[in-house]
Scaffold this motif. Structure first.
Motif, PDB file in Angstrom:
ATOM      1  N   GLY A  24      40.672  52.902  51.484  1.00 20.32           N
ATOM      2  CA  GLY A  24      39.767  51.755  51.576  1.00 20.32           C
ATOM      3  C   GLY A  24      40.345  50.539  50.881  1.00 20.32           C
ATOM      4  N   ARG A  25      40.904  50.786  49.720  1.00 20.45           N
ATOM      5  CA  ARG A  25      41.504  49.695  48.951  1.00 20.45           C
ATOM      6  C   ARG A  25      42.683  49.074  49.701  1.00 20.45           C
ATOM      7  NH1 ARG A  25      41.479  48.536  43.334  1.00 20.45           N
ATOM      8  NH2 ARG A  25      43.261  47.222  42.795  1.00 20.45           N
ATOM      9  N   TYR A  26      43.516  49.916  50.304  1.00 21.88           N
ATOM     10  CA  TYR A  26      44.656  49.393  51.067  1.00 21.88           C
ATOM     11  C   TYR A  26      44.179  48.560  52.265  1.00 21.88           C
ATOM     12  CZ  TYR A  26      48.501  51.725  48.622  1.00 21.88           C
ATOM     13  OH  TYR A  26      49.427  52.093  47.688  1.00 21.88           O
ATOM     14  N   ARG A  27      43.171  49.081  52.971  1.00 24.00           N
ATOM     15  CA  ARG A  27      42.661  48.337  54.131  1.00 24.00           C
ATOM     16  C   ARG A  27      42.119  46.974  53.697  1.00 24.00           C
ATOM     17  NH1 ARG A  27      42.875  51.879  58.304  1.00 24.00           N
ATOM     18  NH2 ARG A  27      42.054  53.963  57.941  1.00 24.00           N
ATOM     19  N   ASP A  28      41.367  47.009  52.619  1.00 23.38           N
ATOM     20  CA  ASP A  28      40.777  45.784  52.092  1.00 23.38           C
ATOM     21  C   ASP A  28      41.861  44.777  51.693  1.00 23.38           C
ATOM     22  OD1 ASP A  28      38.395  44.445  51.404  1.00 23.38           O
ATOM     23  OD2 ASP A  28      38.896  44.730  49.288  1.00 23.38           O
ATOM     24  N   LEU A  29      42.905  45.279  51.013  1.00 23.82           N
ATOM     25  CA  LEU A  29      44.009  44.408  50.584  1.00 23.82           C
ATOM     26  C   LEU A  29      44.755  43.837  51.789  1.00 23.82           C
ATOM     27  CD1 LEU A  29      45.421  46.481  47.584  1.00 23.82           C
ATOM     28  CD2 LEU A  29      44.590  44.126  47.440  1.00 23.82           C
ATOM     29  N   ALA A  30      44.872  44.641  52.847  1.00 22.89           N
ATOM     30  CA  ALA A  30      45.568  44.177  54.045  1.00 22.89           C
ATOM     31  C   ALA A  30      44.779  43.050  54.702  1.00 22.89           C
ATOM     32  CB  ALA A  30      45.748  45.341  55.015  1.00 22.89           C
ATOM     33  N   GLU A  31      43.466  43.187  54.694  1.00 22.25           N
ATOM     34  CA  GLU A  31      42.618  42.203  55.343  1.00 22.25           C
ATOM     35  C   GLU A  31      42.507  40.921  54.525  1.00 22.25           C
ATOM     36  OE1 GLU A  31      38.494  43.295  56.692  1.00 22.25           O
ATOM     37  OE2 GLU A  31      39.729  44.811  57.719  1.00 22.25           O
ATOM     38  N   GLY A  33      44.284  40.109  51.768  1.00 20.40           N
ATOM     39  CA  GLY A  33      45.500  39.671  51.083  1.00 20.40           C
ATOM     40  C   GLY A  33      45.466  40.070  49.622  1.00 20.40           C
ATOM     41  N   GLN A  34      46.592  39.927  48.988  1.00 18.10           N
ATOM     42  CA  GLN A  34      46.665  40.317  47.578  1.00 18.10           C
ATOM     43  C   GLN A  34      46.191  39.169  46.687  1.00 18.10           C
ATOM     44  OE1 GLN A  34      50.551  40.667  45.812  1.00 18.10           O
ATOM     45  NE2 GLN A  34      51.502  39.157  47.165  1.00 18.10           N
ATOM     46  N   SER A  35      45.603  39.512  45.556  1.00 14.75           N
ATOM     47  CA  SER A  35      45.245  38.484  44.575  1.00 14.75           C
ATOM     48  C   SER A  35      45.404  39.039  43.156  1.00 14.75           C
ATOM     49  CB  SER A  35      43.817  37.985  44.795  1.00 14.75           C
ATOM     50  OG  SER A  35      42.914  39.079  44.823  1.00 14.75           O
ATOM     51  N   PRO A  36      46.632  39.470  42.837  1.00 10.99           N
ATOM     52  CA  PRO A  36      46.864  40.004  41.493  1.00 10.99           C
ATOM     53  C   PRO A  36      46.737  38.894  40.451  1.00 10.99           C
ATOM     54  CG  PRO A  36      48.944  39.685  42.615  1.00 10.99           C
ATOM     55  CD  PRO A  36      47.866  39.385  43.618  1.00 10.99           C
ATOM     56  N   GLU A  37      46.205  39.229  39.289  1.00  6.25           N
ATOM     57  CA  GLU A  37      46.060  38.227  38.226  1.00  6.25           C
ATOM     58  C   GLU A  37      47.224  38.280  37.251  1.00  6.25           C
ATOM     59  OE1 GLU A  37      42.267  38.542  36.335  1.00  6.25           O
ATOM     60  OE2 GLU A  37      41.248  37.726  38.100  1.00  6.25           O
ATOM     61  N   ILE A  38      48.061  39.311  37.397  1.00 13.56           N
ATOM     62  CA  ILE A  38      49.131  39.525  36.427  1.00 13.56           C
ATOM     63  C   ILE A  38      50.473  39.642  37.126  1.00 13.56           C
ATOM     64  CG2 ILE A  38      50.015  41.069  34.622  1.00 13.56           C
ATOM     65  CD1 ILE A  38      47.011  42.034  34.358  1.00 13.56           C
ATOM     66  N   MET A  39      51.428  38.863  36.640  1.00 14.99           N
ATOM     67  CA  MET A  39      52.805  39.010  37.091  1.00 14.99           C
ATOM     68  C   MET A  39      53.590  39.714  35.994  1.00 14.99           C
ATOM     69  SD  MET A  39      55.620  36.060  37.944  1.00 14.99           S
ATOM     70  CE  MET A  39      57.133  36.492  38.812  1.00 14.99           C
ATOM     71  N   VAL A  40      54.430  40.662  36.387  1.00 13.65           N
ATOM     72  CA  VAL A  40      55.299  41.327  35.418  1.00 13.65           C
ATOM     73  C   VAL A  40      56.744  41.067  35.812  1.00 13.65           C
ATOM     74  CG1 VAL A  40      55.988  43.509  34.350  1.00 13.65           C
ATOM     75  CG2 VAL A  40      53.601  43.153  35.006  1.00 13.65           C
ATOM     76  N   ALA A  56      48.966  51.001  37.212  1.00 15.48           N
ATOM     77  CA  ALA A  56      48.417  49.968  38.096  1.00 15.48           C
ATOM     78  C   ALA A  56      48.087  50.503  39.482  1.00 15.48           C
ATOM     79  CB  ALA A  56      49.410  48.821  38.219  1.00 15.48           C
ATOM     80  N   LYS A  57      47.022  49.963  40.036  1.00 11.07           N
ATOM     81  CA  LYS A  57      46.644  50.284  41.414  1.00 11.07           C
ATOM     82  C   LYS A  57      47.307  49.281  42.357  1.00 11.07           C
ATOM     83  CE  LYS A  57      42.103  52.235  40.381  1.00 11.07           C
ATOM     84  NZ  LYS A  57      42.213  52.248  38.906  1.00 11.07           N
ATOM     85  N   PRO A  58      47.376  49.612  43.645  1.00  7.61           N
ATOM     86  CA  PRO A  58      47.946  48.637  44.586  1.00  7.61           C
ATOM     87  C   PRO A  58      47.180  47.315  44.519  1.00  7.61           C
ATOM     88  CG  PRO A  58      46.900  50.502  45.731  1.00  7.61           C
ATOM     89  CD  PRO A  58      46.964  50.854  44.298  1.00  7.61           C
ATOM     90  N   GLY A  59      47.922  46.225  44.534  1.00 10.76           N
ATOM     91  CA  GLY A  59      47.294  44.908  44.509  1.00 10.76           C
ATOM     92  C   GLY A  59      47.064  44.340  43.125  1.00 10.76           C
ATOM     93  N   GLU A  60      47.345  45.111  42.084  1.00 11.78           N
ATOM     94  CA  GLU A  60      47.021  44.639  40.731  1.00 11.78           C
ATOM     95  C   GLU A  60      48.152  43.888  40.039  1.00 11.78           C
ATOM     96  OE1 GLU A  60      43.558  47.368  38.840  1.00 11.78           O
ATOM     97  OE2 GLU A  60      45.571  48.199  38.740  1.00 11.78           O
ATOM     98  N   LEU A  61      49.383  44.295  40.307  1.00 11.56           N
ATOM     99  CA  LEU A  61      50.508  43.654  39.610  1.00 11.56           C
ATOM    100  C   LEU A  61      51.460  43.021  40.613  1.00 11.56           C
ATOM    101  CD1 LEU A  61      51.585  46.321  36.921  1.00 11.56           C
ATOM    102  CD2 LEU A  61      49.981  44.425  36.661  1.00 11.56           C
ATOM    103  N   GLY A  92      52.096  29.279  42.034  1.00  7.40           N
ATOM    104  CA  GLY A  92      51.564  28.289  42.970  1.00  7.40           C
ATOM    105  C   GLY A  92      50.621  28.869  44.004  1.00  7.40           C
ATOM    106  N   ALA A  93      50.948  30.021  44.560  1.00 14.53           N
ATOM    107  CA  ALA A  93      50.132  30.583  45.641  1.00 14.53           C
ATOM    108  C   ALA A  93      49.127  31.610  45.126  1.00 14.53           C
ATOM    109  CB  ALA A  93      51.047  31.213  46.692  1.00 14.53           C
ATOM    110  N   LEU A  94      49.590  32.533  44.313  1.00 11.88           N
ATOM    111  CA  LEU A  94      48.685  33.594  43.840  1.00 11.88           C
ATOM    112  C   LEU A  94      47.836  33.135  42.655  1.00 11.88           C
ATOM    113  CD1 LEU A  94      51.152  36.638  43.975  1.00 11.88           C
ATOM    114  CD2 LEU A  94      49.369  36.064  45.631  1.00 11.88           C
ATOM    115  N   ARG A  95      48.325  32.134  41.949  1.00 15.41           N
ATOM    116  CA  ARG A  95      47.640  31.624  40.755  1.00 15.41           C
ATOM    117  C   ARG A  95      47.366  32.725  39.742  1.00 15.41           C
ATOM    118  NH1 ARG A  95      46.417  26.421  42.027  1.00 15.41           N
ATOM    119  NH2 ARG A  95      46.289  25.980  44.249  1.00 15.41           N
ATOM    120  N   VAL A  96      48.422  33.445  39.405  1.00 18.01           N
ATOM    121  CA  VAL A  96      48.271  34.500  38.393  1.00 18.01           C
ATOM    122  C   VAL A  96      47.860  33.876  37.061  1.00 18.01           C
ATOM    123  CG1 VAL A  96      49.961  36.046  39.473  1.00 18.01           C
ATOM    124  CG2 VAL A  96      50.720  34.440  37.701  1.00 18.01           C
ATOM    125  N   LYS A  97      47.141  34.653  36.256  1.00 17.96           N
ATOM    126  CA  LYS A  97      46.671  34.146  34.967  1.00 17.96           C
ATOM    127  C   LYS A  97      47.579  34.580  33.817  1.00 17.96           C
ATOM    128  CE  LYS A  97      41.816  33.836  36.197  1.00 17.96           C
ATOM    129  NZ  LYS A  97      41.139  34.791  37.060  1.00 17.96           N
TER     130      LYS A  97
END
Ligand SMILES: [Zn+2]
Length: 216
Positions: A24-31, A33-40, A56-61, A92-97
């Motif tokens: 479900g999470r993968y389908r949701d992320l595919a639809e 898009g990703q919005s991770p708040e953290i870049m590593v 980390a779960k998919p879409g988080e990092l 610029g695009a993801l606006r990670v915090k």
């Protein structure tokens, strides 16, 4: 041509385990898009996978990995800048915090720099890449009486601090940091013990990342 057997088996385990649980999470992320708040920004080292260390779960990092977790200073020229491009997209695009520079113990790249290893070939990319560690080594000063292991750990940590300085050379990111929209962090993973420490900006020292401190 088939993938290595290890990958086939791993994928099968993923498909029946994690994918089944998180479809479900993968389908949701595919639809959406990703919005991770953290870049590593991590090292290529196979022992230091950010997704594993931070559970980390998919879409988080949003992760960029390179030899010795380095960021070259801002240089808008004609060269190819993989790290800068990832940074630009994250900010610029993801606006990670948050941007976390994750270094680690026993880093082969840092060791190669410290030992002044000869280039592997005339077209060696590592030698040039690792020259990014030079300002950290200069700040640290000569090794003196310190054991090689201790010196390497200090250099690994000094290089993380220097990479954080390099992040400030990116004008847009610097503005966002000054406005408090993005926070940068240095972290260090001790491979043998699994202990994580975090750079304390006040003291400039790496302190154990206790659960309380992580939540603060
Ligand atoms: Zn490394």
């Amino acid at each position: 041509m088939s993938l290595p057997q290890r990958l086939i088996e791993g994928y099968e385990a993923f498909r029946s385990g994690r994918l089944a649980a998180e479809q479900g999470r993968y389908r949701d992320l595919a639809e959406r898009g990703q919005s991770p708040e953290i870049m590593v920004i991590g090292c290529c080292d196979s022992r230091v996978s950010p997704e594993v260390i931070f559970d980390a779960k998919p879409g988080e990092l949003f992760v960029v990995r390179n030899v010795a977790n380095l960021v070259p200073p801002y240089a808008p020229d004609d060269a190819y800048h993989g790290v800068s491009a990832a940074l630009e997209f994250a900010v610029g695009a993801l606006r990670v915090k948050h941007i976390v520079v994750l270094g680690h113990a026993r880093c082969g790249g840092i060791r190669a720099f410290a030992e002044g290893s000869a280039p592997l070939s005339p077209s060696d990319f590592i030698g040039k890449w690792m020259s990014l560690v030079a300002p950290a080594a200069e700040k640290l000063g000569p090794r003196g009486e310190v054991s090689l292991d201790d010196y390497l750990a200090r250099l690994e940590q000094a290089s993380i601090a220097n990479t954080l300085d390099n992040l400030l050379t990116f004008p847009r990111l610097r503005r966002l940091i000054e406005r408090g929209r993005v926070t940068v962090h240095g972290a260090y993973f001790a491979v043998a013990t699994g202990e994580l420490s975090v750079l304390d900006p006040q003291s400039g020292r790496f302190l154990p990342a206790t659960i309380g401190a992580l939540r603060a």
